[in-house]
Write a protein that holds these residues in place. Sequence first.
Motif, PDB file in Angstrom:
ATOM      1  N   UNK A 391       0.819  -1.217   0.000  1.00  0.00           N
ATOM      2  CA  UNK A 391       0.000   0.000   0.000  1.00  0.00           C
ATOM      3  C   UNK A 391       0.854   1.270   0.000  1.00  0.00           C
ATOM      4  N   UNK A 392       2.164   1.128   0.266  1.00  0.00           N
ATOM      5  CA  UNK A 392       3.062   2.281   0.228  1.00  0.00           C
ATOM      6  C   UNK A 392       3.845   2.365  -1.085  1.00  0.00           C
ATOM      7  N   UNK A 393       3.595   1.448  -1.998  1.00  0.00           N
ATOM      8  CA  UNK A 393       4.384   1.387  -3.222  1.00  0.00           C
ATOM      9  C   UNK A 393       3.887   2.333  -4.312  1.00  0.00           C
ATOM     10  N   UNK A 394       2.648   2.762  -4.223  1.00  0.00           N
ATOM     11  CA  UNK A 394       2.073   3.645  -5.252  1.00  0.00           C
ATOM     12  C   UNK A 394       0.990   4.498  -4.618  1.00  0.00           C
ATOM     13  N   UNK A 395       0.502   5.474  -5.371  1.00  0.00           N
ATOM     14  CA  UNK A 395      -0.616   6.275  -4.918  1.00  0.00           C
ATOM     15  C   UNK A 395      -0.303   7.094  -3.678  1.00  0.00           C
ATOM     16  N   UNK A 396      -1.317   7.221  -2.815  1.00  0.00           N
ATOM     17  CA  UNK A 396      -1.186   8.063  -1.631  1.00  0.00           C
ATOM     18  C   UNK A 396      -0.144   7.524  -0.645  1.00  0.00           C
ATOM     19  N   UNK A 397      -0.009   6.191  -0.560  1.00  0.00           N
ATOM     20  CA  UNK A 397       1.008   5.628   0.326  1.00  0.00           C
ATOM     21  C   UNK A 397       2.406   6.045  -0.087  1.00  0.00           C
ATOM     22  N   UNK A 398       2.688   6.010  -1.384  1.00  0.00           N
ATOM     23  CA  UNK A 398       3.985   6.450  -1.891  1.00  0.00           C
ATOM     24  C   UNK A 398       4.178   7.945  -1.664  1.00  0.00           C
ATOM     25  N   UNK A 399       3.093   8.710  -1.806  1.00  0.00           N
ATOM     26  CA  UNK A 399       3.178  10.150  -1.567  1.00  0.00           C
ATOM     27  C   UNK A 399       3.524  10.447  -0.110  1.00  0.00           C
TER      28      UNK A 399
END
Length: 438
Positions: A391-399
């Motif tokens: 969930x941290x690899x793309x989208x808001x998690x990465x942000x």
Amino acid sequence: MSKTYFPNIDKIKYEGKESDNPLAFKFYEADKVIAGKTMKEHFRFAVAYWHSFCNGNSDPFGVDTRVMPWSPAGATPMDAAKYKLEAAFEFITKLGAEYYCFHDVDIAPEGATVAESEKNLQEIVGMAKQYQKDTGVKLLWGTANLFSHPRYMNGASTNPDFEVLCHGAAQVKAAIDATIELGGENYVFWGGREGYMSLLNTDMKRELDHMGQFLRAARDYGRKAGFTGPFLIEPKPAEPSKHQYDFDAATVIGFLKAQGLADDFKLNLEANHATLAGHTFEHDIQTAVDASMLGSIDANQGDYQNGWDTDYFPHDVYDTTKLMMILLESGGLTSGGLNFDAKIRRNSVDLEDLFIAHITGMDVFARGLITAEKILTKSAYKKMKAERYASYDAGKGAAFEKGELDLVALRDLAAENGEPKSISGKQELYESFLTQYI
């Protein structure tokens, strides 16, 4: 060598796991390649001079039980040091270890003056240098014993008496010189009495600053003298002091960064010290790896029923497997190695017992390496662990990881998304990999 101290023991060989020979390796094959390196390259095994050749199996409740033929009655301190050195190199070469480690007073007796102590050490170092040349054995690291002598009852670099600190500096200078002369790849500091028994008589901030200044002076001298390897700090939470300043890996990392020493110093981590701090060994190893400050490892284990530093030889395959998984994923040891800072048991009094203990330790690490490599390459372990943080690899998690979301934005996402669904940590499945591949 003029005398044989282990006449009934030949060079230890690999015979495989079906062998019932206690003086043979069952899993450790020095030249076997696993994960791109030989076992010898993965482990860089070292023998601890102090426990193996200086300790007669005494403990706080009793005198020596072990007869050591290299310490005959009536020998002068220097003659005894020479016999001990001869026995040590016979043992190390027959075992097939690549390295050894020592404190200054392990290999040479302390003299009546600073100059006499330096002279004794220089003479023994000259002999050790020749033995290294003759056998190919190398020095993993040297250090100074700044805890045994009565002068260090209140510490060395943290002692409230400046004259004691100066004596500690003299020992460290001589030990660094010896390490350089012998081609040592690291230099270690263990602050056995750098701590306090009571805060009532302790200026903790001043003592910590003194320790930092002492380490800077040692670093500067070592670099000027030509030592290029890492300096290592060995954490331990307590014993002999009530509280030691080098409590655990995280504490030492914080201290080194605060004192501006992180570029020159790394950690020498010991299994039994980690468990005394209330951690697993792999916790302290992972802490150092994540900070890029893992230097070397003292391989032993404690007894969970004893609350003190028992320093048993390692024999738990689960522990060594978890350690080797971390080392394989992080690239492994470079200038460091696996030093058997371990004692044979008090009732182990035969000469062969010292060999059997080291053989078992080397085998249990070899088996841990074999198992760790299988888990990392054949099981779903790595895939599952990566997916757990997806969930941290793309989208808001990465942000978020990039620092692009403030607290208000995070709050608004919580309101928008509603209650998260429960996702299993699958801990039992992760643990099953250990059992499956051992």
